[in-house]
Each structure stands twice: as C-alpha cells, then as structure tokens.
Design a protein around this motif. Structure first.
Motif, short mmCIF file in Angstrom:
data_model
loop_
_atom_site.label_atom_id
_atom_site.label_comp_id
_atom_site.label_asym_id
_atom_site.label_seq_id
_atom_site.Cartn_x
_atom_site.Cartn_y
_atom_site.Cartn_z
N SER A 71 0.68 -1.19 -0.06
CA SER A 71 -0.08 0.37 0.27
C SER A 71 0.82 1.84 -0.21
CB SER A 71 -0.89 -0.43 1.29
OG SER A 71 -1.14 1.32 1.27
N VAL A 72 0.47 2.37 -0.31
CA VAL A 72 1.38 3.32 -0.68
C VAL A 72 0.62 4.83 0.06
CG1 VAL A 72 2.54 3.01 -2.71
CG2 VAL A 72 0.89 3.54 -3.24
N ASP A 73 -1.04 4.16 0.24
CA ASP A 73 -1.95 4.90 0.95
C ASP A 73 -1.05 5.83 2.29
OD1 ASP A 73 -3.89 3.88 -0.24
OD2 ASP A 73 -4.64 3.08 1.28
N GLY A 74 -1.09 7.47 2.12
CA GLY A 74 -0.48 8.09 3.31
C GLY A 74 1.57 8.97 2.50
N TYR A 75 1.86 7.65 1.21
CA TYR A 75 3.12 7.95 1.26
C TYR A 75 2.90 9.59 0.52
CZ TYR A 75 4.98 3.42 1.49
OH TYR A 75 5.57 2.47 1.67
N GLN A 76 4.33 9.85 0.74
CA GLN A 76 4.74 11.71 0.64
C GLN A 76 5.31 11.90 -0.44
OE1 GLN A 76 5.18 14.69 2.60
NE2 GLN A 76 4.95 16.31 2.06
N VAL A 77 4.66 12.33 -1.88
CA VAL A 77 6.31 12.35 -3.06
C VAL A 77 5.65 14.39 -3.72
CG1 VAL A 77 6.73 12.14 -4.93
CG2 VAL A 77 5.72 9.86 -3.80
N THR A 78 6.49 14.55 -3.04
CA THR A 78 6.02 16.03 -3.97
C THR A 78 7.88 16.30 -4.23
OG1 THR A 78 7.02 17.05 -1.42
CG2 THR A 78 5.06 16.46 -1.45
N LYS A 79 8.16 18.09 -4.46
CA LYS A 79 8.90 18.09 -4.88
C LYS A 79 10.59 18.32 -4.31
CE LYS A 79 8.46 22.66 -4.53
NZ LYS A 79 9.58 24.20 -5.04
N ASN A 80 9.73 18.00 -2.13
CA ASN A 80 10.86 17.84 -1.50
C ASN A 80 10.95 16.36 -0.96
OD1 ASN A 80 11.22 20.95 -2.19
ND2 ASN A 80 9.49 21.64 -0.89
N THR A 81 10.05 16.01 -0.55
CA THR A 81 10.35 14.88 -0.24
C THR A 81 9.39 13.46 -1.27
OG1 THR A 81 10.19 13.55 1.61
CG2 THR A 81 8.62 15.05 0.75
N ASN A 82 10.66 12.10 -0.96
CA ASN A 82 9.56 11.41 -1.52
C ASN A 82 9.53 10.11 -0.50
OD1 ASN A 82 9.98 9.28 -3.26
ND2 ASN A 82 10.92 9.97 -5.31
N ARG A 83 9.00 9.69 -0.46
CA ARG A 83 9.19 8.55 0.71
C ARG A 83 9.26 7.30 0.51
NH1 ARG A 83 8.61 4.93 3.36
NH2 ARG A 83 6.84 4.33 4.74
N CYS A 84 9.17 6.93 -1.09
CA CYS A 84 10.21 5.99 -1.55
C CYS A 84 11.24 5.77 -1.50
CB CYS A 84 9.11 5.76 -3.21
SG CYS A 84 7.32 6.11 -3.45
N LEU A 85 12.18 6.51 -1.29
CA LEU A 85 13.30 6.35 -1.44
C LEU A 85 13.60 6.29 -0.62
CD1 LEU A 85 14.72 9.55 -3.22
CD2 LEU A 85 14.42 7.06 -4.19
N GLN A 86 12.93 6.40 0.74
CA GLN A 86 13.44 5.84 2.11
C GLN A 86 13.50 4.46 2.43
OE1 GLN A 86 9.80 7.36 5.54
NE2 GLN A 86 10.95 9.62 4.92
N CYS A 87 12.98 3.57 1.75
CA CYS A 87 13.54 2.32 1.34
C CYS A 87 13.93 1.68 0.26
CB CYS A 87 11.78 1.23 2.05
SG CYS A 87 11.10 1.79 2.71
N HIS A 88 13.59 2.58 -0.85
CA HIS A 88 14.58 1.95 -2.24
C HIS A 88 15.66 2.52 -2.57
CE1 HIS A 88 11.08 -0.81 -2.27
NE2 HIS A 88 10.11 0.24 -2.57
N GLY A 89 15.90 3.43 -1.64
CA GLY A 89 17.40 4.36 -2.40
C GLY A 89 18.64 4.22 -2.30
N VAL A 90 19.09 4.59 -2.30
CA VAL A 90 20.97 3.67 -2.46
C VAL A 90 21.43 3.51 -1.00
CG1 VAL A 90 23.08 4.03 -3.55
CG2 VAL A 90 21.44 4.83 -4.90
N GLN A 91 20.98 4.47 -0.08
CA GLN A 91 21.51 4.06 1.57
C GLN A 91 21.17 3.10 1.65
OE1 GLN A 91 21.57 7.17 -0.57
NE2 GLN A 91 24.12 7.39 -0.82
N SER A 92 19.58 3.08 1.52
CA SER A 92 18.39 2.37 2.68
C SER A 92 17.90 1.16 1.75
CB SER A 92 17.31 3.47 2.90
OG SER A 92 17.07 3.27 1.56
N TYR A 93 17.64 0.93 0.72
CA TYR A 93 17.35 0.22 0.88
C TYR A 93 17.94 -1.71 0.84
CZ TYR A 93 21.55 -1.73 -2.57
OH TYR A 93 23.38 -2.71 -3.14
#
Length: 150
Positions: A71-93
């Motif tokens: 689920s992506v309910d409540g995920y925030q993806v704006t020009k300033n923040t991308n919730r997806c990268l908290q888990c899938h980013g290069v440093q966090s995956y």
C-alpha cells in the motif's frame, strides 16, 4: 496585448471542449457506454482495498515498470520529499531489504549520470502503480509477451 492573449486562451479552451464533446459523441455512437463504473471490492464505491504487503507480480513485457507490492496510502511524493526513497534509495535498500532504485533513474534525458535521482524519474507513481487483483475497468484482449506474466 492582453486582449490577444485572452482571445488565444478562449480559443484554446473552446477547441479542447469541442474535442471532448466530439470524442464522447464518437464513443457513444460506436457503442461505448461512458457511464460504466468498475466493479471493485472495497469499503466505498470505486475504491479497491489494497493489501498492506503481497508478493511481487510477474512483469508482462520487456521494460515494464515493476508494480508496487504494498500500500502507498499516505505516501508523500513532492518536489521536496519522496517517501519511496526511504526504503528504495541507494543508502537504504539493504537495511529495509527492498529492491534498489534502478541505475537508469539517475540519468537525465541526455544520458548523463547524475548524483541523485533525475527529475523526470523522481515522481515514482507516474510509472509504478500499486498492484491490485481487481477486475479491469475496460475489457481487453492483452496477453503477456512470451515468457512473461508467469
């Protein structure tokens, strides 16, 4: 000067409205029911209940963007923040045991490799969609490419 700009904008809006009306008339005259609502399960009409987590679905064709298995309910993806990268980013995956963002997402439109996610690839939900086992809104005869969709 303002009068010319206003006339151009009004002409553009009139043209778009005409195209929309013509498209609806064409679809209706060819037997397309524009009032069909999807048959979905969920708490409110038109909403599909998204599972919190599920197995990843097979891809149906080469270079298909993977679907999101949670689920992506409540995920925030704006020009300033991308919730997806908290888990899938290069440093966090690795810490989250999530698939890493593709290296192609770090290339601009000219193929130049950037130090961060390219602006055209930053808004994940424009290509990656949550997967749901829901009836299609419009029937189709699509079949996966050979070797895909299993």
């Amino acid at each position: 000067m303002k009068s010319n700009v206003l006339k151009k904008r009004l002409s553009l809006w009139a043209m778009l409205l005409s195209l929309a009306i013509a498209g609806a008339a064409y679809a209706t005259s060819n037997g397309v029911d524009l009032s069909v609502s999807p048959e979905v399960s969920g708490t409110a009409e038109g909403q599909v209940r998204m599972p919190k987590e599920q197995d990843r679905m097979a891809l149906n064709y080469v270079n298909q963007p993977p679907m999101i298995p949670h689920s992506v309910d409540g995920y925030q993806v704006t020009k300033n923040t991308n919730r997806c990268l908290q888990c899938h980013g290069v440093q966090s995956y690795r810490a989250t045991n999530s698939p890493r963002i593709s290296p192609t997402h770090f290339m601009d439109s000219d193929g130049k490799v950037l130090g961060e996610v390219a602006p055209r690839r930053y808004f994940c939900l424009q290509c990656h969609v949550p997967q749901a086992d829901a009836a299609p809104i419009v029937g189709n005869s699509f079949t996966p490419a050979p070797g895909f969709g299993q």
